[in-house]
Design a protein around this motif. Structure first.
Motif, PDB file in Angstrom:
ATOM      1  N   GLY A  51       0.809  -1.213   0.000  1.00  0.00           N
ATOM      2  CA  GLY A  51       0.000   0.000   0.000  1.00  0.00           C
ATOM      3  C   GLY A  51       0.842   1.262   0.000  1.00  0.00           C
ATOM      4  N   LEU A  52       1.951   1.242   0.763  1.00  0.00           N
ATOM      5  CA  LEU A  52       2.859   2.394   0.755  1.00  0.00           C
ATOM      6  C   LEU A  52       3.478   2.590  -0.621  1.00  0.00           C
ATOM      7  CD1 LEU A  52       4.671   1.950   4.189  1.00  0.00           C
ATOM      8  CD2 LEU A  52       3.153   3.829   3.537  1.00  0.00           C
ATOM      9  N   GLY A  53       3.843   1.489  -1.283  1.00  0.00           N
ATOM     10  CA  GLY A  53       4.392   1.607  -2.631  1.00  0.00           C
ATOM     11  C   GLY A  53       3.392   2.202  -3.596  1.00  0.00           C
ATOM     12  N   ALA A  54       2.126   1.770  -3.503  1.00  0.00           N
ATOM     13  CA  ALA A  54       1.091   2.334  -4.375  1.00  0.00           C
ATOM     14  C   ALA A  54       0.842   3.798  -4.057  1.00  0.00           C
ATOM     15  CB  ALA A  54      -0.197   1.530  -4.221  1.00  0.00           C
ATOM     16  N   MET A  55       0.891   4.168  -2.763  1.00  0.00           N
ATOM     17  CA  MET A  55       0.653   5.564  -2.390  1.00  0.00           C
ATOM     18  C   MET A  55       1.736   6.483  -2.961  1.00  0.00           C
ATOM     19  SD  MET A  55       0.556   7.323   1.408  1.00  0.00           S
ATOM     20  CE  MET A  55       2.347   7.346   1.515  1.00  0.00           C
ATOM     21  N   PHE A  56       3.008   6.116  -2.789  1.00  0.00           N
ATOM     22  CA  PHE A  56       4.085   6.959  -3.306  1.00  0.00           C
ATOM     23  C   PHE A  56       4.075   7.004  -4.828  1.00  0.00           C
ATOM     24  CE2 PHE A  56       6.008   6.461   0.952  1.00  0.00           C
ATOM     25  CZ  PHE A  56       6.323   7.791   1.188  1.00  0.00           C
ATOM     26  N   ALA A  57       3.746   5.887  -5.477  1.00  0.00           N
ATOM     27  CA  ALA A  57       3.672   5.889  -6.936  1.00  0.00           C
ATOM     28  C   ALA A  57       2.555   6.812  -7.425  1.00  0.00           C
ATOM     29  CB  ALA A  57       3.453   4.465  -7.449  1.00  0.00           C
ATOM     30  N   THR A  58       1.429   6.811  -6.723  1.00  0.00           N
ATOM     31  CA  THR A  58       0.332   7.701  -7.090  1.00  0.00           C
ATOM     32  C   THR A  58       0.708   9.160  -6.868  1.00  0.00           C
ATOM     33  OG1 THR A  58      -1.240   5.958  -6.470  1.00  0.00           O
ATOM     34  CG2 THR A  58      -2.119   8.179  -6.734  1.00  0.00           C
ATOM     35  N   LEU A  59       1.456   9.444  -5.794  1.00  0.00           N
ATOM     36  CA  LEU A  59       1.927  10.805  -5.552  1.00  0.00           C
ATOM     37  C   LEU A  59       2.852  11.288  -6.663  1.00  0.00           C
ATOM     38  CD1 LEU A  59       2.729  10.707  -1.726  1.00  0.00           C
ATOM     39  CD2 LEU A  59       1.050  12.180  -2.841  1.00  0.00           C
ATOM     40  N   ASN A  60       3.660  10.389  -7.215  1.00  0.00           N
ATOM     41  CA  ASN A  60       4.615  10.766  -8.254  1.00  0.00           C
ATOM     42  C   ASN A  60       4.036  10.694  -9.662  1.00  0.00           C
ATOM     43  OD1 ASN A  60       6.824  11.273  -6.511  1.00  0.00           O
ATOM     44  ND2 ASN A  60       7.211   9.074  -6.339  1.00  0.00           N
ATOM     45  N   ASP A  61       2.771  10.325  -9.776  1.00  0.00           N
ATOM     46  CA  ASP A  61       2.120  10.273 -11.093  1.00  0.00           C
ATOM     47  C   ASP A  61       1.674  11.690 -11.463  1.00  0.00           C
ATOM     48  OD1 ASP A  61       0.826   9.669 -13.401  1.00  0.00           O
ATOM     49  OD2 ASP A  61      -0.794   8.512 -12.485  1.00  0.00           O
ATOM     50  N   ARG A  62       2.601  12.466 -12.002  1.00  0.00           N
ATOM     51  CA  ARG A  62       2.343  13.858 -12.356  1.00  0.00           C
ATOM     52  C   ARG A  62       2.033  13.977 -13.838  1.00  0.00           C
ATOM     53  NH1 ARG A  62       4.396  17.089  -8.225  1.00  0.00           N
ATOM     54  NH2 ARG A  62       4.195  15.879  -6.300  1.00  0.00           N
ATOM     55  N   LEU A 150       4.377  -1.058  -8.694  1.00  0.00           N
ATOM     56  CA  LEU A 150       4.315  -1.523 -10.081  1.00  0.00           C
ATOM     57  C   LEU A 150       2.919  -1.361 -10.672  1.00  0.00           C
ATOM     58  CD1 LEU A 150       5.722  -2.913 -12.463  1.00  0.00           C
ATOM     59  CD2 LEU A 150       5.123  -5.108 -11.433  1.00  0.00           C
ATOM     60  N   TRP A 151       1.879  -1.579  -9.865  1.00  0.00           N
ATOM     61  CA  TRP A 151       0.525  -1.519 -10.407  1.00  0.00           C
ATOM     62  C   TRP A 151       0.151  -0.114 -10.872  1.00  0.00           C
ATOM     63  CZ3 TRP A 151      -3.019  -3.755 -12.904  1.00  0.00           C
ATOM     64  CH2 TRP A 151      -4.359  -3.333 -12.857  1.00  0.00           C
ATOM     65  N   PRO A 152       0.337   0.961 -10.078  1.00  0.00           N
ATOM     66  CA  PRO A 152       0.081   2.303 -10.602  1.00  0.00           C
ATOM     67  C   PRO A 152       0.954   2.644 -11.811  1.00  0.00           C
ATOM     68  CG  PRO A 152       0.219   2.370  -8.216  1.00  0.00           C
ATOM     69  CD  PRO A 152       0.676   1.011  -8.636  1.00  0.00           C
ATOM     70  N   LEU A 153       2.183   2.119 -11.830  1.00  0.00           N
ATOM     71  CA  LEU A 153       3.044   2.366 -12.986  1.00  0.00           C
ATOM     72  C   LEU A 153       2.465   1.725 -14.244  1.00  0.00           C
ATOM     73  CD1 LEU A 153       5.651   3.359 -14.279  1.00  0.00           C
ATOM     74  CD2 LEU A 153       6.799   1.312 -13.429  1.00  0.00           C
ATOM     75  N   LEU A 154       1.962   0.503 -14.124  1.00  0.00           N
ATOM     76  CA  LEU A 154       1.339  -0.153 -15.281  1.00  0.00           C
ATOM     77  C   LEU A 154       0.095   0.610 -15.730  1.00  0.00           C
ATOM     78  CD1 LEU A 154       1.683  -3.927 -14.293  1.00  0.00           C
ATOM     79  CD2 LEU A 154       3.003  -2.651 -15.990  1.00  0.00           C
ATOM     80  N   LEU A 155      -0.697   1.103 -14.768  1.00  0.00           N
ATOM     81  CA  LEU A 155      -1.856   1.912 -15.136  1.00  0.00           C
ATOM     82  C   LEU A 155      -1.444   3.161 -15.913  1.00  0.00           C
ATOM     83  CD1 LEU A 155      -4.047   1.777 -11.886  1.00  0.00           C
ATOM     84  CD2 LEU A 155      -4.499   0.635 -14.061  1.00  0.00           C
ATOM     85  N   ARG A 156      -0.350   3.787 -15.465  1.00  0.00           N
ATOM     86  CA  ARG A 156       0.119   5.009 -16.132  1.00  0.00           C
ATOM     87  C   ARG A 156       0.613   4.723 -17.539  1.00  0.00           C
ATOM     88  NH1 ARG A 156       0.443   8.899 -18.402  1.00  0.00           N
ATOM     89  NH2 ARG A 156       1.233  10.947 -17.801  1.00  0.00           N
ATOM     90  N   LEU A 157       1.258   3.578 -17.726  1.00  0.00           N
ATOM     91  CA  LEU A 157       1.820   3.267 -19.035  1.00  0.00           C
ATOM     92  C   LEU A 157       0.768   2.845 -20.049  1.00  0.00           C
ATOM     93  CD1 LEU A 157       5.065   1.319 -18.031  1.00  0.00           C
ATOM     94  CD2 LEU A 157       4.859   3.682 -18.818  1.00  0.00           C
ATOM     95  N   THR A 158      -0.399   2.407 -19.587  1.00  0.00           N
ATOM     96  CA  THR A 158      -1.435   1.934 -20.504  1.00  0.00           C
ATOM     97  C   THR A 158      -2.546   2.949 -20.706  1.00  0.00           C
ATOM     98  OG1 THR A 158      -2.540   0.838 -18.655  1.00  0.00           O
ATOM     99  CG2 THR A 158      -0.985  -0.472 -19.951  1.00  0.00           C
ATOM    100  N   VAL A 159      -2.369   4.175 -20.250  1.00  0.00           N
ATOM    101  CA  VAL A 159      -3.454   5.141 -20.312  1.00  0.00           C
ATOM    102  C   VAL A 159      -3.622   5.739 -21.689  1.00  0.00           C
ATOM    103  CG1 VAL A 159      -2.074   7.168 -19.674  1.00  0.00           C
ATOM    104  CG2 VAL A 159      -4.501   7.089 -19.064  1.00  0.00           C
ATOM    105  N   SER A 160      -2.546   5.806 -22.492  1.00  0.00           N
ATOM    106  CA  SER A 160      -2.591   6.482 -23.784  1.00  0.00           C
ATOM    107  C   SER A 160      -2.714   5.473 -24.911  1.00  0.00           C
ATOM    108  CB  SER A 160      -1.334   7.332 -23.979  1.00  0.00           C
ATOM    109  OG  SER A 160      -1.346   7.925 -25.245  1.00  0.00           O
ATOM    110  N   PRO A 161      -3.653   5.655 -25.851  1.00  0.00           N
ATOM    111  CA  PRO A 161      -3.802   4.699 -26.943  1.00  0.00           C
ATOM    112  C   PRO A 161      -2.662   4.758 -27.943  1.00  0.00           C
ATOM    113  CG  PRO A 161      -5.258   6.571 -27.272  1.00  0.00           C
ATOM    114  CD  PRO A 161      -4.658   6.723 -25.906  1.00  0.00           C
ATOM    115  N   SER A 162      -1.968   5.894 -28.033  1.00  0.00           N
ATOM    116  CA  SER A 162      -0.883   6.038 -28.984  1.00  0.00           C
ATOM    117  C   SER A 162       0.435   6.180 -28.237  1.00  0.00           C
ATOM    118  CB  SER A 162      -1.097   7.272 -29.875  1.00  0.00           C
ATOM    119  OG  SER A 162       0.024   7.484 -30.693  1.00  0.00           O
ATOM    120  N   ARG A 163       1.457   5.508 -28.693  1.00  0.00           N
ATOM    121  CA  ARG A 163       2.733   5.522 -27.981  1.00  0.00           C
ATOM    122  C   ARG A 163       3.377   6.900 -27.999  1.00  0.00           C
ATOM    123  NH1 ARG A 163       6.562   0.536 -28.883  1.00  0.00           N
ATOM    124  NH2 ARG A 163       7.232   1.356 -26.890  1.00  0.00           N
ATOM    125  N   ALA A 164       3.096   7.693 -29.050  1.00  0.00           N
ATOM    126  CA  ALA A 164       3.715   9.008 -29.169  1.00  0.00           C
ATOM    127  C   ALA A 164       2.733  10.130 -28.872  1.00  0.00           C
ATOM    128  CB  ALA A 164       4.299   9.183 -30.573  1.00  0.00           C
TER     129      ALA A 164
END
Length: 604
Positions: A51-62, A150-164
């Motif tokens: 949970g702490l890992g998810a919290m800090f990852a969410t804080l850094n999701d700018r 890792l889970w918030p990071l995966l969510l962040r990486l899959t949010v955009s339909p186009s890689r660029a």
């Protein structure tokens, strides 16, 4: 009506902007499921670490591109995982450990925002690892922490339909900022528009450089369009320096180029050029080059080499910040261990967050931390029944992206989240002690932050201005040498403006401090004017103006170097007074600003 002091008005500022709906959704999906999955295993220490890992990852999701966000989340997560090995130093052994980690953390945090986030996570989780009773080996909690991030990071990486998609929007934002700057030429808003343009260039540059070498072929058209935007920006700065209002149609070209970047199409017909000055000629030529970059996907593109002016961890700013963090954390840890033997980590953790200078002036941080903690404790106490921790964490995760616009709101959300984790760990009476610990940590940081050695702005701000002026000197030397336009000049220009942006941010923070002993903002405006005039000089030399004589160029650059040494607290040799040819507006402007900065610094 008289304005309140900056230190009194600053704590209540709220960053405005549109509601980040995708980030809110990622926050809700990022923390709650991680904690639920951890609790389902029946191993509460693992659930808390995840949970702490998810919290800090969410804080850094700018806001930013996916690749930039990946770096901002992954690097601090790796540093935070190391912190759990603080459990190897229990009790009073934690005092020397946290002092050393605080010294390292404070020094490293001046190198940039990613380093700052990694440093504070390392320090905070070292205190948590040493003080929170987690019945699991350190390597297990470290792996669970990484799994939670890792889970918030995966969510962040899959949010955009186009890689660029994010990179295209970053380059388009440069053209939009350029159009706004052209609209502001000759108005009081010109300087602020130029700073926004510099910020957009920095963000696009960071986004494109994180593509990596394997994306250079597929992303070549976008790189060419960014190079065209950088060339347009040089000409636009010259127009801003001239200060002659432009017809509205001049800004139409960059806006059409911005729309074309977003759509991945051609911009269509652009406004006809009117080359009545050297700056207008340079701008019109840059517009023509931009149309070629859009028309031909294989047009050669040259991106300036990366050059960051950030403060060095072993430099004066890094040493002073490291000392400040180490003293605050050491005093807080000693006080906490004297007051109680268990759950003492909250006090040094609070001090670690408070001593971060990138979240506002010290007095503002203290006010917001106290208010946010009190609000968070009240909200947690208002939960209907015990067992609602999972719902509280899910709601807090959804609110983190919005609460990040104000330090007090962010503190309240984090307080609710951490109290939920502590409650799951077995401490159900933590709320009252958290308020007392926060008040004590605020008092410690406030006292340490106003100690004579650590409160002066000579190092924290003066050194940054000295660095900015030295980069301005390198840029000016290159321009006055008669070197043609190219990647090296572009890199020197970008580095000078980026260093000035860092100096301005430090000056604005210092101006809002309770003990503000000098106002550095006038120095900022003068230094920015020097670099603007240097850019205008480069444009004029490219269009046939004669190169200044070598002795004249040497006297100007030498005085600029001597002024940088003065701001750095050094004692430079007294240079010969710089003069400029009477018919050269740009060099006369540079010399005049140098003398004005000298007058401002001598008056202190």
């Amino acid at each position: 009506m008289p304005q309140p002091p900056a230190w009194l008005a600053h704590p209540f500022r709220w960053q405005r902007g549109p509601v980040p709906w995708p980030a809110l959704l990622r926050g809700a999906l990022g923390m709650g499921p991680v904690l639920a999955a951890g609790l389902a295993t029946g191993h509460r220490p693992a659930a808390i670490a995840a949970g702490l890992g998810a919290m800090f990852a969410t804080l850094n999701d700018r806001p930013g591109t996916r690749r930039v966000a990946a770096v901002r989340i992954a690097v601090p997560a790796l540093a935070g995982a190391l912190g759990f090995f603080g459990r190897l130093a229990p009790g009073w052994w934690a005092l020397p450990l946290l002092t050393l980690v605080g010294l390292l953390s404070g020094a490293v945090s001046v190198a940039g925002p990613v380093c700052a986030a990694a440093a504070v996570q390392l320090l905070v989780l070292t205190a948590v690892g040493a003080g929170m009773p987690l019945a699991a080996p350190p390597w297990v909690t470290a792996l669970c922490f990484l799994a939670g991030a890792l889970w918030p990071l995966l969510l962040r990486l899959t949010v955009s339909p186009s890689r660029a998609d994010g990179e295209r929007h970053a380059v388009a934002a440069v053209f939009d900022a350029l159009a706004d700057a052209l609209d502001a030429v000759g108005t009081p808003a010109a300087e602020a528009a130029r700073r926004r343009l510099t910020g957009a260039l920095d963000q696009a540059d960071e986004a494109l450089r994180l593509w990596g070498p394997w994306h250079r072929i597929t992303g070549r058209p976008l790189l060419g369009r960014f190079a065209a935007a950088a060339a347009l920006c040089e000409a636009s700065v010259a127009l801003l320096w001239e200060g002659t209002p432009l017809p509205p149609r001049v800004a139409e070209g960059p806006r059409l180029l911005a729309a074309a970047v977003r759509a991945g199409a051609a911009p269509g017909a652009l406004p006809a050029p009117v080359s009545d000055t050297a700056a207008r000629s340079a701008f019109d030529r840059a517009v023509l080059d931009a149309t070629l970059a859009f028309a031909d996907p294989v047009v050669p593109s040259v991106v300036p080499p990366r050059s960051r002016p950030g403060a060095r961890p072993l430099g004066p700013v890094g040493r002073e910040n490291g000392l400040r963090v180490a003293v605050c954390v050491a005093v807080s840890t000693a006080a906490a261990l004297l007051l109680r033997a268990d759950y003492w980590y909250w006090l040094p953790v609070t001090a670690a967050f408070l001593v971060k200078p990138d979240v506002g002036p010290l007095f503002s941080r203290v006010v917001n931390r106290c208010a946010g903690t009190a609000l968070g404790v009240l909200l947690f106490a208002a939960l209907p029944t015990r067992g609602a921790e999972l719902a509280a964490v899910t709601l807090a995760g959804a609110l983190i992206p919005l609460a990040g616009r104000h330090f007090a709101a962010q503190t309240a959300v984090i307080t609710v989240t951490v109290l939920a984790f502590v409650s799951l760990g077995g401490d159900t009476r933590a709320s009252g002690t958290r308020l007392a610990d926060t008040a004590l940590a605020c008092a410690i940081v406030l006292v340490v932050g106003h100690l004579p050695r650590l409160a002066s702005t000579r190092t924290s701000v003066g050194h940054r201005f000295a660095v900015a002026l030295r980069h301005a000197r390198h840029y000016l030397e290159h321009v006055l040498s008669g070197a043609p336009e190219g990647p090296e000049r572009a890199a020197l220009r970008r580095t000078a403006y980026r260093a000035l942006a860092e100096a301005r941010a430090a000056a604005e923070t210092a101006a809002a401090e309770l003990h503000a002993d000098r106002n550095w903002l006038p120095v900022t405006a003068r230094a920015e004017r020097i670099v603007d005039a240097t850019t205008a000089c480069a444009v004029r030399l490219d269009h046939g103006r004669p190169t200044p004589a070598a002795p004249t160029a040497h006297r100007i650059t030498t005085e600029l170097a001597a002024l940088a040494d003065t701001l750095d607290g050094l004692t430079p040799d007294t240079p010969e007074a710089a003069t400029a040819p009477a018919d050269c507006r740009t060099l006369n402007d540079i010399v005049g600003e140098l003398h004005r900065i000298r007058t401002l610094t001598d008056a202190r």
